[in-house]
Write a protein that holds these residues in place. Structure first.
Motif: not given
Length: 296
Positions: A23-37
């Motif tokens: 989950l840590d990797r997913i969240l870092r990738d999600a934030e880097a992709a520019g997702l809002h939430s």
């Protein structure tokens, strides 16, 4: 238009010990992709459209608090809390604490709830639907008061709070999202109390989503509220990672007035999924109306 991440399936390789690093990797990738939430489900057992109840399902507010410490920009909410799960005063305190500790990134996602199996399994009272809607109405009133610092007594049919004190107060008043597509009760509660609605794309016929939004507009008219005060959100699956098809889908959502589209990726996550998501974020950014202030 903005895009967010909705996770439903936590059945990842490696078992419980691998859940946190994955989950840590997913969240870092999600934030880097520019997702809002980030919007994990608020369930205690896995739901039938995803898998058997025995599949892993972490508790949502512990998950969101953990996620807050590992992210900087992602806004954080449950999609959505069943009103019967938690006493409203405790729920508001949980969301407020998440907001304070995340620097003003919390949302309250809530609905009438539906999963009787997990409620019975864990000994959580599961009132009839009509009563759950009554409780939802009262909970929305309580949340508004507590988020705004009003500690005066509240006495309803189902809840009595002698002093709904909420300190520390939120950094930012958490937006309230009501999930569900019911045209009579749910849409009226959205119009009356909520900052945002949430509709599931896959439960609608091709024109069904637009019709639901038209109903919401009428409900807003009935209570004298501007329709554009409500942030319109949807939840839908990313299926075969067809970029052109996904762009067309986002174009249609924006045309219908959707402000925030929450994306549910396949599980296990395909290689390159967040590069694909980053392309969708760039495509969606200029679509739709100017971003409502509460989206950040």
């Amino acid at each position: 238009m903005r895009l967010g991440l909705h996770l439903m399936d936590f059945t990842w390789p490696g078992g419980p010990s691998a859940l946190a690093p994955t989950l840590d990797r997913i969240l870092r990738d999600a934030e880097a992709a520019g997702l809002h939430s980030f919007w994990p489900m608020d369930h205690f057992f896995q739901i039938g459209v995803v898998g058997p109840p025995e599949q892993p399902m972490p508790e949502v507010y512990a998950t969101l608090a953990w996620a807050a410490a590992r992210t900087t920009n992602l806004q954080l909410g449950a999609l959505v809390t069943g009103v019967h799960y938690r006493h409203p005063g405790v729920l508001v305190k949980s969301v407020t604490t998440l907001d304070v500790l995340s620097g003003g990134r919390a949302w309250l996602g809530i609905g009438a709830g539906w999963n009787e199996e997990e409620s019975r399994g864990l000994g959580i009272p599961f009132p009839p639907l009509a009563e759950r809607f009554e409780r939802l109405d009262e909970t929305l009133q309580i949340a508004r008061r507590m988020f705004d610092g009003d500690s005066s007594p509240f006495e309803g049919r189902h809840y009595t709070l002698e002093r709904p004190l909420n300190e520390p107060s939120p950094v930012r008043r958490p937006p309230v999202m009501v999930g569900g597509s019911g045209e009579q009760k749910t849409m009226r509660l959205v119009a009356k109390y909520a900052d945002a609605c949430n509709l599931f794309e896959w439960r609608q016929e091709p024109e069904g989503l637009k019709r639901k939004l038209d109903v919401l507009r009428r409900r807003c008219d009935e209570v004298g509220r501007p329709y554009d005060d409500v942030v319109r959100t949807t939840t839908g699956r990313l299926r075969d990672l067809d970029l052109d098809a996904a762009r067309r889908r986002l174009d249609q959502l924006a045309e219908w007035g959707v402000d925030l589209a929450l994306l549910t990726p396949p599980s296990p996550l395909p290689d390159g999924v967040f590069e694909y998501v980053a392309e969708l974020v760039r495509h969606a950014a200029p679509l739709g109306r100017p971003s409502p202030a509460l989206l950040g």
